[in-house]
Write a protein that holds these residues in place. Structure first.
Motif, mmCIF file in Angstrom:
data_model
loop_
_atom_site.group_PDB
_atom_site.id
_atom_site.type_symbol
_atom_site.label_atom_id
_atom_site.label_comp_id
_atom_site.label_asym_id
_atom_site.label_seq_id
_atom_site.Cartn_x
_atom_site.Cartn_y
_atom_site.Cartn_z
ATOM 1 N N ASP A 57 -9.760 21.034 -0.554
ATOM 2 C CA ASP A 57 -11.123 21.779 0.145
ATOM 3 C C ASP A 57 -11.774 20.955 0.933
ATOM 4 N N ASN A 58 -11.525 19.613 1.308
ATOM 5 C CA ASN A 58 -12.443 18.734 1.860
ATOM 6 C C ASN A 58 -11.414 17.743 2.761
ATOM 7 N N GLU A 59 -12.076 17.267 3.977
ATOM 8 C CA GLU A 59 -11.254 16.656 4.823
ATOM 9 C C GLU A 59 -11.830 15.225 4.450
ATOM 10 N N MET A 60 -10.777 14.229 4.026
ATOM 11 C CA MET A 60 -11.448 12.915 3.931
ATOM 12 C C MET A 60 -9.998 11.960 3.784
ATOM 13 N N GLU A 61 -10.315 10.886 4.298
ATOM 14 C CA GLU A 61 -9.019 9.784 4.025
ATOM 15 C C GLU A 61 -9.292 9.125 2.758
ATOM 16 N N VAL A 62 -8.321 9.100 1.777
ATOM 17 C CA VAL A 62 -8.546 8.532 0.620
ATOM 18 C C VAL A 62 -7.561 7.593 0.013
ATOM 19 N N TYR A 63 -7.937 6.302 -0.098
ATOM 20 C CA TYR A 63 -7.111 5.361 -0.909
ATOM 21 C C TYR A 63 -7.345 5.260 -2.330
ATOM 22 N N LEU A 64 -6.205 4.905 -3.030
ATOM 23 C CA LEU A 64 -6.200 4.717 -4.472
ATOM 24 C C LEU A 64 -5.525 3.322 -4.686
ATOM 25 N N SER A 65 -5.982 2.363 -4.894
ATOM 26 C CA SER A 65 -5.584 0.909 -4.973
ATOM 27 C C SER A 65 -5.140 0.803 -6.547
ATOM 28 N N THR A 66 -3.637 0.385 -6.641
ATOM 29 C CA THR A 66 -3.239 -0.027 -7.925
ATOM 30 C C THR A 66 -3.075 -1.446 -8.036
ATOM 31 N N PHE A 67 -3.918 -2.246 -7.186
ATOM 32 C CA PHE A 67 -3.824 -3.894 -6.959
ATOM 33 C C PHE A 67 -3.557 -4.477 -8.152
ATOM 34 N N GLY A 68 -2.689 -5.179 -8.324
ATOM 35 C CA GLY A 68 -2.089 -6.028 -9.539
ATOM 36 C C GLY A 68 -1.620 -5.210 -10.520
ATOM 37 N N LYS A 69 -1.363 -4.053 -10.407
ATOM 38 C CA LYS A 69 -0.539 -3.073 -11.289
ATOM 39 C C LYS A 69 0.763 -2.833 -10.874
ATOM 40 N N ASP A 70 1.914 -2.490 -11.603
ATOM 41 C CA ASP A 70 2.986 -2.107 -11.236
ATOM 42 C C ASP A 70 2.939 -0.673 -11.202
ATOM 43 N N GLN A 114 -3.502 8.423 -0.341
ATOM 44 C CA GLN A 114 -2.515 7.278 -0.180
ATOM 45 C C GLN A 114 -2.507 6.401 -1.064
ATOM 46 N N VAL A 115 -1.703 6.026 -1.828
ATOM 47 C CA VAL A 115 -1.832 5.221 -3.223
ATOM 48 C C VAL A 115 -1.082 3.863 -2.302
ATOM 49 N N VAL A 116 -1.897 2.890 -2.645
ATOM 50 C CA VAL A 116 -1.787 1.250 -2.071
ATOM 51 C C VAL A 116 -1.831 0.455 -3.248
ATOM 52 N N ASP A 117 -1.131 -0.798 -2.731
ATOM 53 C CA ASP A 117 -1.054 -1.781 -3.834
ATOM 54 C C ASP A 117 -1.856 -3.006 -2.951
ATOM 55 N N MET A 118 -3.170 -3.030 -2.805
ATOM 56 C CA MET A 118 -3.750 -3.993 -2.081
ATOM 57 C C MET A 118 -5.344 -3.882 -2.366
ATOM 58 N N ASP A 119 -5.927 -4.722 -2.213
ATOM 59 C CA ASP A 119 -7.483 -5.059 -2.502
ATOM 60 C C ASP A 119 -8.193 -4.162 -1.536
ATOM 61 N N ILE A 120 -8.882 -3.389 -2.275
ATOM 62 C CA ILE A 120 -9.791 -2.321 -1.542
ATOM 63 C C ILE A 120 -10.753 -2.993 -0.466
ATOM 64 N N LEU A 121 -10.962 -4.119 -0.585
ATOM 65 C CA LEU A 121 -12.089 -4.703 0.324
ATOM 66 C C LEU A 121 -11.276 -5.057 1.536
ATOM 67 N N LYS A 122 -9.777 -4.990 1.558
ATOM 68 C CA LYS A 122 -9.259 -5.382 2.840
ATOM 69 C C LYS A 122 -8.842 -4.168 3.867
ATOM 70 N N LEU A 123 -9.180 -2.978 3.087
ATOM 71 C CA LEU A 123 -8.856 -1.786 3.822
ATOM 72 C C LEU A 123 -10.140 -1.340 5.036
ATOM 73 N N LYS A 124 -9.548 -0.778 5.951
ATOM 74 C CA LYS A 124 -10.582 -0.449 6.931
ATOM 75 C C LYS A 124 -11.033 0.976 6.607
ATOM 76 N N VAL A 125 -12.041 1.183 5.805
ATOM 77 C CA VAL A 125 -12.558 2.437 5.427
ATOM 78 C C VAL A 125 -14.091 2.240 5.508
ATOM 79 N N ASP A 126 -14.794 3.581 5.422
ATOM 80 C CA ASP A 126 -16.046 3.539 5.740
ATOM 81 C C ASP A 126 -16.755 2.964 4.353
ATOM 82 N N ALA A 127 -16.201 3.404 3.344
ATOM 83 C CA ALA A 127 -16.701 3.043 2.010
ATOM 84 C C ALA A 127 -15.652 2.690 0.884
#
Length: 163
Positions: free
Chosen positions: A143-156, A4-17
């Protein structure tokens, strides 16, 4: 799972890491690195990082998340971009994402959030950094099960995808 590509601060995401776009000495820097050190607790994170440093560009290591909501911080070092060594920089950047994901899997992390590694002060062109990250993460998720976020925070994001 998917990326999931998101436009937000990664420290505000409810993730394990969260992934720290780190430097080779794993010392506090600017940008997301500085924010992670500040919010995790500088002294505890500094001590943990001292035990693991230095690492090479493309490598990743893991520490506790300390005062963060996230339980873990994966510190990944991307390349300092040099257009004369474009292919080598691309490989190192891809390695930083891949090694972070492998480390997350090894530590049974189910969800993880990445910033655009090397796209800040390390000078990697944002669009190229975005597509390298996207391609590397999607290949891992084949090949792997994981929920992954990629933040473009502050970028268009539209200019990254379309431009």
């Amino acid at each position: 799972m998917t990326l999931q590509v998101v436009d937000m601060d990664i420290l505000k995401l409810k993730v394990d890491a969260v992934v720290n776009a780190a430097n080779v000495d794993l010392i506090e820097g600017g940008g997301i690195c500085g924010q992670i050190f500040e919010k995790a607790g500088r002294e505890n994170l500094k001590k943990a990082c001292q035990k693991l440093s230095p690492i090479k560009p493309g490598e990743a290591v893991i520490t506790d998340g300390f005062d963060l909501y996230q339980k873990h911080i994966i510190h990944a070092v991307g390349p300092i971009y040099n257009k004369m060594y474009k292919e080598a920089c691309e490989k190192i950047l891809s390695d930083a994402y891949r090694n972070s994901l492998k480390l997350a899997k090894k530590n049974e992390i189910k969800s993880i959030a990445f910033p655009l590694i090397s796209a800040g002060i390390y000078g990697f062109p944002e669009k190229d950094a975005f597509f390298i990250a996207k391609r590397t993460i999607e290949k891992f998720l084949n090949d792997n099960e994981m929920e992954v976020y990629l933040s473009t925070f502050g970028k268009d994001i539209l200019s990254l995808i379309m431009g």
